[in-house]
Enzyme design. Structure first.
Site, PDB file in Angstrom:
ATOM      1  CG  ASP A 153       4.674  -0.926   5.853  1.00  0.00           C
ATOM      2  OD1 ASP A 153       3.360  -1.789   5.270  1.00  0.00           O
ATOM      3  OD2 ASP A 153       5.541  -0.805   6.169  1.00  0.00           O
ATOM      4  CG  HIS A 194       4.966  -1.659   2.215  1.00  0.00           C
ATOM      5  ND1 HIS A 194       5.156  -0.966   3.387  1.00  0.00           N
ATOM      6  CD2 HIS A 194       5.392  -0.924   1.195  1.00  0.00           C
ATOM      7  CE1 HIS A 194       6.104   0.372   2.862  1.00  0.00           C
ATOM      8  NE2 HIS A 194       6.576  -0.530   1.739  1.00  0.00           N
ATOM      9  CB  VAL A 210      13.456 -20.872   4.794  1.00  0.00           C
ATOM     10  CG1 VAL A 210      11.753 -19.586   4.584  1.00  0.00           C
ATOM     11  CG2 VAL A 210      12.457 -22.441   5.573  1.00  0.00           C
ATOM     12  N   GLY A 212      16.000 -16.318   2.901  1.00  0.00           N
ATOM     13  CA  GLY A 212      17.363 -15.554   2.842  1.00  0.00           C
ATOM     14  C   GLY A 212      17.776 -15.521   4.587  1.00  0.00           C
ATOM     15  CD  GLU A 236       0.303   9.105  10.913  1.00  0.00           C
ATOM     16  OE1 GLU A 236       0.319  10.437  11.531  1.00  0.00           O
ATOM     17  OE2 GLU A 236      -0.299   9.767   9.524  1.00  0.00           O
ATOM     18  N   PRO A 256       3.390  10.515   4.134  1.00  0.00           N
ATOM     19  CG  PRO A 256       3.011  13.225   4.655  1.00  0.00           C
ATOM     20  CD  PRO A 256       4.225  12.060   5.155  1.00  0.00           C
ATOM     21  N   GLY A 294      11.465   8.671   1.194  1.00  0.00           N
ATOM     22  CA  GLY A 294      10.658   9.103  -0.063  1.00  0.00           C
ATOM     23  C   GLY A 294      10.493   8.409  -1.014  1.00  0.00           C
ATOM     24  CB  SER A 368       9.213  -0.995   1.600  1.00  0.00           C
ATOM     25  OG  SER A 368       7.593  -0.183   0.758  1.00  0.00           O
TER      26      SER A 368
END
Length: 797
Positions: A153, A194, A210, A212, A236, A256, A294, A368
């Site tokens: 990420d 992210h 702290v 969860g 990638e 994409p 997606g 995400s």
């Protein structure tokens, strides 16, 4: 009668008091059971027990039995001497011992996390069973210990108080800036949060006060910073291939553009990284790539146009809201395997996890959110069985996912009775069920790939095109499949408005997969160029039979296009022991056990199967074979692959004079067609001396003509070519020498070194050229020396 309950409570309280006192003093607590060794079998043990007022509770093992005496106090600080001594005096009793109660504590016993935000993590375990059943996996003792997960990420805040304890630098790298530190780049808008949020879902530390907890709160977590910069095929590939024998699971929530018009996937290097990961990662068991399906639901996008989620190498995950509905952003496609939770409407809860700047959030959402939850559950499953392959994990997901509590109008039952949906795959992941099934899982058979070209000529699509083809799933070949995993329809087609197309694939068992739904925003006229539409909806079905491809124009416009290529690619397995030798066709006569005994013309029998060409070391020969019928034995002449003589490598018959080639330690006699061993000295002499001319065969022996190796026509072109080259070289040398003799005294010569004789003369250069390039003799000598040294070096090389 009324005193009995009181008596029970008094005895229970007394027993508890005895245990407390004994525990405080460290003394033994004797029970009313004995372990007794009595040879002779259970009948003898029962007789001894009854004789002395005991009850035989059963065999411990061998001749050892478990006795119980109801008149003896259940818990006591002193042993019971009377009963013990009676048993000890019994001749059949070889050994006995009154049993002592021992204190034993369960290790890794599950205790609910004490983190402040844990009660808000409704998706881990809830009272309504609308959860991922994670607490059940924890209760079985699995928390992800020993498993490494990497988040591909925009980086990971490695010093976050809820991540630092589980951070793994070996699972981390900054591909954007080319350094080992994956710390995200901080901005005013916190754009690069992210990866940190995803990491907390997987492996946030438990019981530290702290935020969860992560699904696999004892797993090691790392991050690859690769989205905060220019993303290329190399970026990638490097991310997907980071430390494949250290990292077990890669989690990715990107792809994409989800704009409803893009068709894109991994390029050459990334595709190779996927293949290397599943074939070489984790010591050959295969890296596990978890991918989010997606965010293009609002744009009516299809995740089958995303080559990452559409890949057989990724475990594609979709999402559901708290109340089991399809989120507004979710994409539907046939490549989705299963579902976890994420956010939905404003009145539904979202995901709790770590956030940038060492904070905590309760509002993580979108794709995400749901892929990292799946990565955490897979980490729990791998801890239960570290020998699972990447395909084993997909099988476990298919078998344990639950369609209950998920609302969709496209739920269907496939050919093997499983419910499946384009929005949810096979349903919600069940962590408890996955770890339970994984513990005793048997590795699936090796993957087979069957490729079938369907089209013989292009077909006009028009308003609707239907292509039907009955296949045998590569029957008779090593790639024969009887249990399907993934199916791909590789299509090449042109169409003036791609977004109006809807494509479906129907399996022989009737499962209808939507490979592509209409995409209103896709105005492209590019069509598809060998695009592999993948479906998992026919998992475990038998792929033999009629497959149907349906291509439909969903609009009222008079669109036009042509389907030029349709290749059906099947991935799956066959039961162990199923005979699948090469070219196993052409059988003429079968036994009752389906073993072939006679082959059709042009085939030979080899290991009860018919082959067109005998394997190396065998040669076809017509023999009399005995075929047993129900009442008789028949003699049948059949072509059989017979082994070559031990001295031959390949042959045309079983005799030692039938050799066509020899092993490396032997040489072929081209006349006798026999192989003879060579000693080291004879091999050296053969290399130094030319071979003797072939010996003519004896005139008086009349034999059947045999194709000789020294007369094979395949050597004729080489001989002609060699003679031609020699003739051309001879002519060239002759002409060159004549010209040199005629002009040899009118030009200067320059001597340079060569490898053979040391000197060669280059002639024919006019003196003016030397004067122009060499203004002085010293410069000429210097230049000549430099050239000579250069040519010396080149010659040496």
């Amino acid at each position: 009668m009324e005193l009995r309950p009181w008596l029970f409570w008094v005895v229970a309280a007394a027993g508890a008091l005895v245990l407390l006192v004994a525990d405080a003093r460290g003394e033994k607590v004797f029970t009313n059971t004995w372990a007794v060794h009595i040879p002779g079998g259970p009948a003898v043990a029962d007789r001894v027990a009854r004789k002395h007022g005991f009850l035989n509770l059963g065999q411990i093992f061998g001749d050892y039995y478990h006795f119980w005496h109801r008149a003896v106090t259940k818990r006591s600080l002193s042993p019971h001497r009377l009963g013990h001594n009676r048993l000890q005096r019994e001749p059949q009793v070889k050994w006995l011992e009154q049993q002592v109660a021992k204190r034993r504590a369960k290790r890794d016993i599950y205790q609910e996390p004490t983190d402040p935000k844990f009660p808000q993590q409704w998706y881990l375990s809830g009272v309504t069973q609308r959860d991922l059943n994670v607490k059940e996996a924890w209760a079985q003792g699995y928390t992800g210990r020993g498993i490494v997960v990497s988040i591909l990420d925009d980086g990971i805040e490695k010093n976050h108080p809820d991540l630092a304890g589980n951070y793994d630098p070996g699972a981390s790298f900054d591909v954007n800036d080319q350094d080992p530190d994956p710390q995200p780049r901080y901005t005013q808008m916190n754009d690069n949060r992210h990866g940190t949020r995803c990491a907390g879902e997987v492996a946030a530390v438990a019981n530290n006060g702290v935020c969860g907890v992560g699904v696999a709160y004892n797993a090691r977590i790392g991050g690859v910073r690769m989205l905060d910069g220019e993303v290329t095929d190399a970026v990638e590939a490097r991310s997907l291939g980071l430390n494949p024998n250290h990292i077990h699971i890669y989690s990715a929530s990107w792809g994409p553009e989800d704009d409803g018009k893009t068709v894109d996937g991994p390029a050459h290097l990334a595709e190779e990284a996927f293949f290397r990961g599943v074939s070489q990662g984790r010591g050959g068991l295969g890296s596990i790539f978890v991918w989010a399906s997606g965010n293009g639901g609002r744009e009516h996008d299809s995740c089958n146009c995303d080559g990452y989620t559409n890949s057989i190498y990724t475990l594609s995950i979709s999402s559901a809201t708290q109340f089991g509905n399809v989120p507004w952003y979710s994409e539907a496609c046939s490549s989705t395997l299963a579902t976890t939770y994420s956010s939905g409407n404003q009145n539904e809860k979202q995901i709790v996890t770590t956030d940038l700047r060492q904070k905590c959030t309760e509002s993580h959402t979108g794709t995400s959110a749901f892929a990292p939850l799946a990565a955490g559950i897979i980490a729990l499953t791998l801890e239960a069985n570290k020998n699972l392959t990447w395909r084993d994990m997909q099988h476990l997901v298919v078998r344990t996912s639950k369609p209950a509590h998920l609302n969709a109008n496209d739920w269907a039952t496939n050919g093997v009775g499983r419910k499946v949906s384009h929005s949810y795959g096979y349903g919600l992941l069940d962590a408890g069920a996955m770890v339970a099934l994984a513990q005793n899982w048997t590795t699936v058979a090796p993957q087979r790939k069957c490729t079938i070209d369907i089209l013989t000529e292009p077909k006009d699509i028009g308003k609707r095109l239907e292509v039907r083809k009955t296949v045998t799933a590569c029957l008779g070949e090593p790639s024969h499949i009887t249990r399907l995993e993934h199916a791909q329809a590789r299509l090449t087609l042109s169409y003036n408005r791609r977004g109006d197309l809807a494509i479906h694939l129907v399996s022989p068992m009737g499962t209808r997969s939507t490979l592509l739904a209409a995409r209103p925003h896709d105005y492209s006229a590019d069509g598809f160029n060998d695009w592999a539409f993948m479906t998992t909806h026919s998992w475990d079905e038998d792929p033999s039979g009629e497959w149907v491809l349906e291509i439909e124009n969903t609009s009222e416009a008079n669109n036009y296009g042509t389907l030029t290529k349709f290749t059906l690619v099947l991935y799956g397995t066959a039961p162990e022991g199923l005979p699948t030798p090469p070219e196993s066709i052409g059988c003429k006569t079968l036994t009752s056990s389906q073993a072939c005994v006679v082959c059709e013309e042009g085939f030979s029998l080899h290991q009860k199967n018919c082959v067109q060409h005998c394997p190396p070391g065998f040669a076809p020969q017509v023999l009399d074979t005995h075929y047993s019928t129900e009442n008789d034995v028949e003699i049948i002449r059949a072509s059989v692959c017979t082994p070559c003589h031990a001295s031959c490598a390949t042959c045309q018959g079983p005799a030692p004079t039938d050799c066509l080639s020899c092993p490396s330690h032997a040489s072929l006699d081209p006349v006798e067609q026999t192989c003879s061993r060579q000693s080291q000295s004879s091999r050296e002499s053969h290399q130094q001396q030319p071979p003797p001319p072939p010996r003519p065969p004896p005139a008086e022996v009349a034999t059947e003509p045999r194709l000789r190796a020294d007369l094979l026509p395949s050597h004729l072109p080489e001989v002609v070519a060699g003679l031609s080259c020699a003739f051309i070289v001879l002519v060239f040398v002759t002409v060159f020498l004549v010209l040199q003799l005629r002009s040899g005294f009118s030009f200067r010569g320059v001597k340079v070194y060569t490898m053979d004789r040391g000197l060669i003369s280059y002639k024919g250069l006019p003196p003016e050229a030397w004067q122009e390039e060499c203004p002085s003799d010293s410069e000429e000598d210097e230049g000549r020396g430099e050239r000579t040294a250069f040519i010396k070096d080149q010659s040496a090389l």
